[in-house]
Scaffold this motif. Structure first.
Motif, short mmCIF file in Angstrom:
data_model
loop_
_atom_site.label_atom_id
_atom_site.label_comp_id
_atom_site.label_asym_id
_atom_site.label_seq_id
_atom_site.Cartn_x
_atom_site.Cartn_y
_atom_site.Cartn_z
N PHE A 16 0.82 -1.20 0.00
CA PHE A 16 0.00 0.00 0.00
C PHE A 16 0.86 1.26 0.00
N ASP A 17 0.63 2.12 -0.99
CA ASP A 17 1.08 3.49 -0.85
C ASP A 17 0.32 4.08 0.34
N MET A 18 0.80 5.20 0.88
CA MET A 18 0.14 5.76 2.06
C MET A 18 -0.73 6.98 1.73
N ASP A 19 -0.11 8.10 1.40
CA ASP A 19 -0.86 9.34 1.19
C ASP A 19 -1.76 9.24 -0.04
N GLY A 20 -3.05 9.45 0.18
CA GLY A 20 -4.01 9.37 -0.91
C GLY A 20 -4.51 7.97 -1.18
N THR A 21 -3.92 6.99 -0.50
CA THR A 21 -4.28 5.59 -0.74
C THR A 21 -4.93 4.95 0.47
N ASP A 167 -2.43 5.52 -5.81
CA ASP A 167 -3.35 6.58 -6.25
C ASP A 167 -2.71 7.54 -7.23
N ALA A 168 -1.38 7.63 -7.27
CA ALA A 168 -0.70 8.66 -8.06
C ALA A 168 0.04 8.03 -9.24
N LEU A 183 -4.07 -1.89 -8.15
CA LEU A 183 -5.44 -1.44 -7.91
C LEU A 183 -5.36 0.03 -7.55
N VAL A 184 -6.10 0.87 -8.25
CA VAL A 184 -6.02 2.32 -8.06
C VAL A 184 -7.13 2.78 -7.12
N VAL A 185 -6.75 3.55 -6.10
CA VAL A 185 -7.70 4.15 -5.16
C VAL A 185 -7.92 5.60 -5.58
N THR A 186 -9.16 5.96 -5.87
CA THR A 186 -9.43 7.25 -6.50
C THR A 186 -10.00 8.31 -5.56
N HIS A 197 -6.12 -0.11 -15.08
CA HIS A 197 -6.16 -0.95 -13.89
C HIS A 197 -7.53 -0.88 -13.23
N ALA A 198 -7.83 -1.87 -12.43
CA ALA A 198 -9.04 -1.82 -11.62
C ALA A 198 -8.95 -0.62 -10.69
N ALA A 199 -10.08 0.06 -10.45
CA ALA A 199 -10.08 1.26 -9.62
C ALA A 199 -11.33 1.29 -8.75
#
Length: 221
Positions: A16-21, A167-168, A183-186, A197-199
């Motif tokens: 997991f990325d952190m900021d924004g994710t 996310d970025a 997997l992209v968190v929007t 990618h799945a989002a």
């Protein structure tokens, strides 16, 4: 919900990325960076989109401002960001999602320095991972794949066996270069870049199943 379906195969680990994710710290970061940009005569509106997903020192270095020491400026920005955590929150559902994971099967991979990452996670009431790869752990930050490759190696798995939550654009590129599934968190982006990618907007529509063959991420119906 994503127009591209989630992969159905199990993954050995989730990164997991952190900021924004998993947390939203954009307001804090943009307050600090706006003051810095104004002090250096930059156009704030055009500058702010460039700060996300990469190490602070790289953001400053690529500006090539005369008389500016990128290392010293980045350190000062980190100190200011650590003092500004009052409105940092979790991305909806992230806390429960992370707590459902086996602790040895996930990691945070962030472009933030470790001290700042730890402070922001605490401010949002998020669980600390057993493994975190932070800015000071790699020579080349995102979009280079080094951070994701290191996290996978430390978890004892291969990067292509990992599902990366990002996310970025810089983070997505880094995960792709590492050979991982993305997997992209929007949640924090008005114009998210999923790049095939799945989002998903957040974690409320997702659940996990951990089994002997790995971890599956499932979209709730």
């Amino acid at each position: 919900m994503s127009e591209i379906p989630l992969p159905t195969r199990p993954f050995s680990a989730l990164l997991f990325d952190m900021d924004g994710t998993i947390i939203s710290s954009i307001a804090s970061a943009e307050r600090v960076w706006s003051r810095w940009a104004e002090a250096h005569g930059l156009d704030v509106a055009s500058f702010l989109p460039t700060i996300h997903g990469v190490q602070s020192v790289e953001t400053i270095r690529r500006l090539n401002l005369p008389g500016v020491d990128p290392e010293a400026e980045a350190a000062a920005i980190t100190r200011a960001e650590m003092d500004d955590v009052g409105d940092i929150t979790e991305i909806a559902g992230a806390r429960a999602f992370l707590k459902a994971l086996p602790p040895e099967r996930w990691a945070i991979v962030t472009s933030a320095p470790r001290a700042l990452a730890t402070r922001r996670l605490a401010a949002a009431g998020m669980p600390l991972p057993a493994l975190m790869v932070a800015a000071e752990d790699v020579r080349h930050g995102k979009p280079a794949p080094d951070c994701f490759l290191m996290a996978a190696e430390r978890l004892g798995v291969a990067a292509p066996e990992c599902l990366v939550f990002e996310d970025a654009p810089a983070g997505i590129q880094a995960a792709e270069a590492a050979g991982a599934t993305v997997l992209v968190v929007t949640a924090t982006h008005h114009r998210p870049v999923s790049a095939g990618h799945a989002a998903f907007p957040d974690y409320r529509g997702l659940s996990v199943e951990a089994a002997a063959d790995g971890i599956r991420v499932i979209a709730r119906t």
